[in-house]
Design a protein around this motif. Structure first.
Motif, PDB file in Angstrom:
ATOM      1  N   MET A   1      46.364  -1.413 128.428  1.00 23.81           N
ATOM      2  CA  MET A   1      47.699  -0.856 128.205  1.00 23.81           C
ATOM      3  C   MET A   1      48.456  -1.729 127.196  1.00 23.81           C
ATOM      4  N   SER A   2      49.041  -1.090 126.180  1.00 22.45           N
ATOM      5  CA  SER A   2      49.782  -1.844 125.181  1.00 22.45           C
ATOM      6  C   SER A   2      51.117  -2.302 125.750  1.00 22.45           C
ATOM      7  N   GLU A   3      51.701  -3.297 125.073  1.00 26.19           N
ATOM      8  CA  GLU A   3      52.990  -3.815 125.532  1.00 26.19           C
ATOM      9  C   GLU A   3      54.065  -2.741 125.513  1.00 26.19           C
ATOM     10  N   GLN A   4      54.117  -1.925 124.461  1.00 22.28           N
ATOM     11  CA  GLN A   4      55.162  -0.909 124.364  1.00 22.28           C
ATOM     12  C   GLN A   4      54.993   0.155 125.435  1.00 22.28           C
ATOM     13  N   VAL A   5      53.736   0.515 125.741  1.00 24.19           N
ATOM     14  CA  VAL A   5      53.490   1.495 126.797  1.00 24.19           C
ATOM     15  C   VAL A   5      53.991   0.956 128.134  1.00 24.19           C
ATOM     16  N   ALA A   6      53.755  -0.355 128.360  1.00 26.96           N
ATOM     17  CA  ALA A   6      54.227  -0.971 129.604  1.00 26.96           C
ATOM     18  C   ALA A   6      55.752  -0.965 129.675  1.00 26.96           C
ATOM     19  N   VAL A   7      56.409  -1.296 128.555  1.00 22.20           N
ATOM     20  CA  VAL A   7      57.878  -1.275 128.522  1.00 22.20           C
ATOM     21  C   VAL A   7      58.399   0.129 128.809  1.00 22.20           C
ATOM     22  N   ASP A   8      57.807   1.128 128.186  1.00 17.58           N
ATOM     23  CA  ASP A   8      58.237   2.516 128.390  1.00 17.58           C
ATOM     24  C   ASP A   8      58.017   2.957 129.833  1.00 17.58           C
ATOM     25  N   GLU A   9      56.909   2.489 130.434  1.00 14.62           N
ATOM     26  CA  GLU A   9      56.630   2.881 131.816  1.00 14.62           C
ATOM     27  C   GLU A   9      57.676   2.309 132.771  1.00 14.62           C
ATOM     28  N   VAL A  10      58.041   1.036 132.574  1.00 12.94           N
ATOM     29  CA  VAL A  10      59.056   0.429 133.428  1.00 12.94           C
ATOM     30  C   VAL A  10      60.391   1.137 133.227  1.00 12.94           C
ATOM     31  N   ALA A  11      60.764   1.391 131.970  1.00 13.17           N
ATOM     32  CA  ALA A  11      62.024   2.084 131.702  1.00 13.17           C
ATOM     33  C   ALA A  11      62.024   3.483 132.301  1.00 13.17           C
ATOM     34  N   GLY A  12      60.868   4.154 132.301  1.00 14.36           N
ATOM     35  CA  GLY A  12      60.776   5.503 132.846  1.00 14.36           C
ATOM     36  C   GLY A  12      60.968   5.567 134.343  1.00 14.36           C
ATOM     37  N   MET A  13      60.768   4.433 135.019  1.00 13.98           N
ATOM     38  CA  MET A  13      60.962   4.412 136.471  1.00 13.98           C
ATOM     39  C   MET A  13      62.412   4.699 136.839  1.00 13.98           C
ATOM     40  N   VAL A  14      63.337   4.320 135.967  1.00 15.46           N
ATOM     41  CA  VAL A  14      64.750   4.599 136.234  1.00 15.46           C
ATOM     42  C   VAL A  14      64.986   6.095 136.296  1.00 15.46           C
ATOM     43  N   ASP A  15      64.456   6.830 135.319  1.00 14.06           N
ATOM     44  CA  ASP A  15      64.615   8.285 135.313  1.00 14.06           C
ATOM     45  C   ASP A  15      63.950   8.912 136.536  1.00 14.06           C
ATOM     46  N   ARG A  16      62.803   8.379 136.930  1.00 11.08           N
ATOM     47  CA  ARG A  16      62.106   8.922 138.099  1.00 11.08           C
ATOM     48  C   ARG A  16      62.935   8.730 139.369  1.00 11.08           C
ATOM     49  N   LEU A  17      63.591   7.595 139.505  1.00  8.57           N
ATOM     50  CA  LEU A  17      64.444   7.363 140.671  1.00  8.57           C
ATOM     51  C   LEU A  17      65.614   8.335 140.703  1.00  8.57           C
ATOM     52  N   ILE A  18      66.177   8.614 139.530  1.00  9.99           N
ATOM     53  CA  ILE A  18      67.280   9.582 139.469  1.00  9.99           C
ATOM     54  C   ILE A  18      66.801  10.953 139.931  1.00  9.99           C
ATOM     55  N   GLU A  19      65.591  11.327 139.532  1.00  9.74           N
ATOM     56  CA  GLU A  19      65.030  12.610 139.969  1.00  9.74           C
ATOM     57  C   GLU A  19      64.844  12.632 141.487  1.00  9.74           C
ATOM     58  N   LEU A  20      64.310  11.550 142.040  1.00  6.14           N
ATOM     59  CA  LEU A  20      64.030  11.501 143.473  1.00  6.14           C
ATOM     60  C   LEU A  20      65.305  11.476 144.314  1.00  6.14           C
ATOM     61  N   SER A  21      66.414  11.035 143.717  1.00  5.82           N
ATOM     62  CA  SER A  21      67.660  10.964 144.492  1.00  5.82           C
ATOM     63  C   SER A  21      68.144  12.340 144.918  1.00  5.82           C
ATOM     64  N   SER A  22      67.688  13.378 144.262  1.00  5.42           N
ATOM     65  CA  SER A  22      68.115  14.731 144.621  1.00  5.42           C
ATOM     66  C   SER A  22      67.303  15.316 145.770  1.00  5.42           C
ATOM     67  N   VAL A  23      66.221  14.630 146.165  1.00  2.17           N
ATOM     68  CA  VAL A  23      65.400  15.106 147.284  1.00  2.17           C
ATOM     69  C   VAL A  23      66.121  14.806 148.589  1.00  2.17           C
ATOM     70  N   VAL A  24      66.403  15.824 149.358  1.00  3.67           N
ATOM     71  CA  VAL A  24      67.141  15.672 150.610  1.00  3.67           C
ATOM     72  C   VAL A  24      66.245  16.081 151.775  1.00  3.67           C
ATOM     73  N   GLY A  25      66.061  15.176 152.738  1.00  3.77           N
ATOM     74  CA  GLY A  25      65.274  15.484 153.927  1.00  3.77           C
ATOM     75  C   GLY A  25      66.104  15.272 155.169  1.00  3.77           C
ATOM     76  N   ASP A  26      65.435  15.155 156.319  1.00  7.90           N
ATOM     77  CA  ASP A  26      66.168  14.880 157.551  1.00  7.90           C
ATOM     78  C   ASP A  26      66.567  13.410 157.590  1.00  7.90           C
ATOM     79  N   ASP A  27      67.327  13.034 158.614  1.00  2.99           N
ATOM     80  CA  ASP A  27      67.850  11.671 158.680  1.00  2.99           C
ATOM     81  C   ASP A  27      66.748  10.640 158.820  1.00  2.99           C
ATOM     82  N   ALA A  28      65.676  10.975 159.523  1.00  2.00           N
ATOM     83  CA  ALA A  28      64.570  10.035 159.670  1.00  2.00           C
ATOM     84  C   ALA A  28      63.936   9.739 158.313  1.00  2.00           C
TER      85      ALA A  28
END
Length: 426
Positions: A1-28
């Motif tokens: 994996m190239s350095e830039q690909v690694a940087v982009d992957e880490v930065a992309g995790m932020v967007d993925r977390l924003i997407e997951l924040s809209s997932v609503v389940g039960d309290d457990a």
């Protein structure tokens, strides 16, 4: 994996977390998600600390290759880390110390952090409580702690780390306590609602004695019928004894209070600014002026940008009225993300290179920031004279901008101009 690909992957995790924040389940499921996020925070902290260590090592090697002495090899490193993490250089230096301690001397605690089994706060407590130990003793304490840390809260983890550290080197613990007394100090920081927290780090017996003296005095006045609360009396007495004032309200030191003429004279509610503190309500500012000896100094703001540009010519040093102007204009160190008080007035274009001693070519900095710009690879330049925007270019080529804060009333005037322009267009 190239350095830039690694940087982009880490930065992309932020967007993925924003997407997951809209997932609503039960309290457990919600609790499971909160727990997973906590583990992720810890693992991300470990990842960042490891990268900080790697960056510092690389920079030190590069400096050594340039001919720097070993003791100067780390100069400029905390400043670059601070710009990347959006904290002051001092905070970044502490972050670097913590990173090196965990990755080099506390492998078991670092492994727990990397797996998300302990928080960054717990890991920080382990670093601080073992900082005086020799390398072998520190690793021994680290091994003993590892089995228990995941089950402990921050305070209990701190206590256990301290206990094991003292047992590992009692003489060193005593020496550390003795050295800590040399670090006694006083500090002040803003608190909500126009208050400040004024604190002193003192040897334990001095702190206890000072508090007891204030308490005894307050008890005496309360018994005599003083209408103030005990805590109010203690606070007022502290100010009176430290300043020598007859009463706590009789402020005699110079305080930079910046407010519009409308707020000062005509009851307008545009917030004022206290230098080294921040915004306060206009009504509070007027009350302060009623209680203190007042000397007025006119400040002039640019009608378009709202930045302080002049006050009521040409020198080698920024001093007198010109220095005061820059302190009022900039408020705090102009280096990005550095909230330190202004200690130096710096020429953006160095005086030796023909830079003039004028407000446009000046900026307020902390002592550390003024020295850092002299290091190889650092560039400070003015890129927008009308808005006083300064660009900092680091040795890695990263660019950061800063500009002075707007003076009180600037946003209101800009809003009025926009409304007037809209009316003319209509």
């Amino acid at each position: 994996m190239s350095e830039q690909v690694a940087v982009d992957e880490v930065a992309g995790m932020v967007d993925r977390l924003i997407e997951l924040s809209s997932v609503v389940g039960d309290d457990a499921a919600g609790i499971d998600m909160i727990a997973a996020a906590e583990r992720l925070k810890a693992a991300a902290a470990a990842f960042q600390l490891e990268k900080i260590t790697q960056f510092a090592r690389s920079q030190a090697e590069a400096k050594t290759a340039m001919g720097f002495e070993a003791r100067h090899a780390m100069r400029g490193v905390p400043e670059q880390i601070g710009l990347a993490t959006k904290v002051s250089p001092s905070a970044a230096a502490r972050q670097l110390t913590r990173a090196r301690a965990l990755t080099e001397h506390l492998p078991d605690t670092f492994a727990l952090l990397r797996r998300g089994e302990v928080s960054e706060l717990v890991a920080t407590h382990v670093v601080n409580e073992t900082s005086h130990l020799a390398a072998d003793d520190r690793r021994g304490v680290d091994r003993e702690l590892a089995a228990q840390l995941p089950t402990l809260g921050p305070r209990r983890a701190q206590g256990l780390a301290r206990t094991l550290a003292i047992a590992a080197d009692p003489a060193g613990a005593a020496a550390r306590a003795s050295h800590a007394r040399k670090d006694r100090r006083v500090s002040v920081r803003p608190a909500p609602d126009t208050m400040t927290t004024f604190s002193a780090l003192l040897p334990c017996e001095q702190g206890v004695a000072a508090y007891a003296a204030l308490r005894r005095h307050a008890d005496t006045l309360v018994a005599a019928g003083d209408a103030r609360s005990r805590q109010q009396i203690m606070a007022d007495t502290l100010v009176e004894r430290v300043t020598g004032q007859a009463t706590a309200d009789a402020v005699t030191a110079e305080i930079g209070l910046v407010m519009t003429d409308a707020s000062l004279l005509f009851g307008d509610n545009e917030p004022a600014q206290v230098t080294d503190y921040g915004p306060i309500p206009a009504e509070t500012a007027r009350t302060l002026l009623e209680q203190a000896r007042v000397f007025l100094r006119r400040l002039f703001t640019d009608p378009a940008t709202g930045i302080v540009t002049d006050c009521d010519p040409r020198r080698r040093r920024f001093d007198g009225t010109l220095a005061r102007l820059l302190i009022y204009r900039d408020g705090r160190c102009r280096d990005p993300f550095c909230d330190a008080p202004i200690r130096h007035i710096d020429h953006i274009q160095p005086h030796a290179a023909g830079g003039p001693t004028t407000p446009v070519n000046g900026r307020g900095t902390c002592e550390r920031g003024n020295h850092t710009r002299q290091l190889p690879g650092w560039t400070i330049r003015l890129i927008d004279p009308s808005r006083y925007i300064v660009e900092t270019i680091t040795p890695t080529g990263h660019r950061y901008q800063s500009r002075p804060p707007s003076a009180p009333g600037a946003q209101h005037r800009q809003h009025l101009r926009a409304e007037a322009a809209g009316s003319r267009a209509a």
